[in-house]
Design a protein around this motif. Structure first.
Motif, PDB file in Angstrom:
ATOM      1  N   TRP A 152     -22.768  14.912  27.767  1.00 49.45           N
ATOM      2  CA  TRP A 152     -22.574  15.227  26.341  1.00 49.45           C
ATOM      3  C   TRP A 152     -23.799  14.796  25.522  1.00 49.45           C
ATOM      4  N   ALA A 153     -24.230  13.548  25.706  1.00 50.31           N
ATOM      5  CA  ALA A 153     -25.369  13.033  24.940  1.00 50.31           C
ATOM      6  C   ALA A 153     -26.655  13.769  25.308  1.00 50.31           C
ATOM      7  N   SER A 154     -26.862  14.037  26.595  1.00 53.43           N
ATOM      8  CA  SER A 154     -28.100  14.685  27.043  1.00 53.43           C
ATOM      9  C   SER A 154     -28.226  16.090  26.482  1.00 53.43           C
ATOM     10  N   ALA A 155     -27.104  16.812  26.385  1.00 55.23           N
ATOM     11  CA  ALA A 155     -27.141  18.171  25.851  1.00 55.23           C
ATOM     12  C   ALA A 155     -27.452  18.174  24.361  1.00 55.23           C
ATOM     13  N   ILE A 156     -27.080  17.136  23.657  1.00 61.41           N
ATOM     14  CA  ILE A 156     -27.398  17.041  22.226  1.00 61.41           C
ATOM     15  C   ILE A 156     -28.878  16.750  22.029  1.00 61.41           C
ATOM     16  N   PHE A 157     -29.438  15.867  22.868  1.00 58.54           N
ATOM     17  CA  PHE A 157     -30.831  15.453  22.697  1.00 58.54           C
ATOM     18  C   PHE A 157     -31.824  16.342  23.443  1.00 58.54           C
ATOM     19  N   GLY A 158     -31.335  17.211  24.333  1.00 53.01           N
ATOM     20  CA  GLY A 158     -32.223  18.107  25.071  1.00 53.01           C
ATOM     21  C   GLY A 158     -32.974  17.431  26.194  1.00 53.01           C
ATOM     22  N   ILE A 159     -32.366  16.431  26.827  1.00 50.47           N
ATOM     23  CA  ILE A 159     -33.026  15.680  27.895  1.00 50.47           C
ATOM     24  C   ILE A 159     -32.286  15.868  29.218  1.00 50.47           C
ATOM     25  N   GLY A 160     -32.942  15.478  30.303  1.00 49.58           N
ATOM     26  CA  GLY A 160     -32.333  15.589  31.620  1.00 49.58           C
ATOM     27  C   GLY A 160     -31.411  14.440  31.973  1.00 49.58           C
ATOM     28  N   GLY A 161     -31.325  13.452  31.112  1.00 50.52           N
ATOM     29  CA  GLY A 161     -30.366  12.374  31.294  1.00 50.52           C
ATOM     30  C   GLY A 161     -30.899  11.118  31.946  1.00 50.52           C
TER      31      GLY A 161
END
Length: 265
Positions: A152-161
């Motif tokens: 959820w957080a990664s999709a908001i920030f546009g990162i691979g996690g």
């Protein structure tokens, strides 16, 4: 700005993102998203969709760059597939929900959220703060839930996690080599689900520029993936020749300035 000039700038961004990712061991999305937001502003793309396009495009690039990383880590037996499988279930659901959550925010609000996150990462890099091992790896339901939050957080920030997954696994007493390798594997479902979620949530948005598929801007996607993988190897080679600790602090200061710019704009 002509399309050729714009495309050349994305080739350069891919080279920069790949080099820094290889040099510091961080995901390219942390670099790609802020630079894309600035670039889209120069192109005259509406601020209502600039941040959303940056996030969606960044996730789409990670689909391609993560494949090479996964192969490398799997070759060195550094991926804990027993941890990856249940986490991937949560990650897919979380990433789709994250893309939908981001779509509910206005462009300026999403930039503000990204700015806060970039500043938090910069402070972590400057202080060297990392969670100490404090628990064992949870059961399957716990890993699914953890994957959901990270996705959820990664999709908001546009990162691979990786910025979130590696500290989490370190906290769960996973060896650093396995934490990094498993985090790389987790980047693929984050990117695929997040990118598809951004195609869905951005479809037919009236503010989108030409050559967009939902919240993915194709010229930027193509330019970045053409150079980022190659230059990640360059960054990894430089890491053995330069004082990476000093460069990491310099990079953290740059991130801090970038984050503050988002907050004060």
């Amino acid at each position: 700005m002509t399309l050729i000039y714009v495309f050349a700038s994305y080739l350069a961004l891919g080279a920069l993102a790949g080099t820094l990712a290889g040099l510091f061991g961080i995901g390219g999305g942390l670099i790609i998203v802020p630079v894309l937001i600035f670039s889209f502003g120069l192109q005259g793309i509406s601020p209502e969709v600039a941040a959303h396009l940056a996030v969606g495009t960044s996730l789409a690039t990670i689909v391609f760059t993560s494949l090479s990383s996964i192969r490398s880590h799997h070759k060195h037996e550094a991926v804990r597939w027993d941890i990856f499988r249940p986490m991937a279930v949560g990650i897919v659901v979380g990433a789709v929900v994250g893309a939908w959550s981001a779509s509910l925010l206005s462009g300026p609000a999403l930039e503000l959220v990204i700015g806060v996150f970039v500043i938090a990462v910069a402070i972590k890099m400057l202080t060297g703060a990392n969670p100490k091992p404090g628990r064992v790896v949870p059961g399957q339901s716990g890993l699914v839930a953890s994957g959901g939050i990270i996705g959820w957080a990664s999709a908001i920030f546009g990162i691979g996690g990786g910025t979130l997954t590696v500290p989490y696994m370190t906290w769960c007493n996973v060896r650093m080599q396995h934490a990094v390798g498993t985090s790389a594997a987790c980047g693929l479902p984050i990117a695929v689900a997040g990118a598809l979620g951004n195609v869905w949530t951005g479809w037919d948005n009236p503010y989108l520029p030409e050559y967009s598929v939902g919240f993915i801007y194709l010229p930027a996607l193509l330019g970045i993936i053409l150079t980022s993988v190659l230059f990640a190897r360059v960054g990894a080679a430089l890491a053995h020749r330069l004082d990476a600790a000093v460069l990491k602090r310099i990079f953290a200061v740059v991130l801090l300035v970038v984050g503050l710019r988002f907050l004060l704009s």
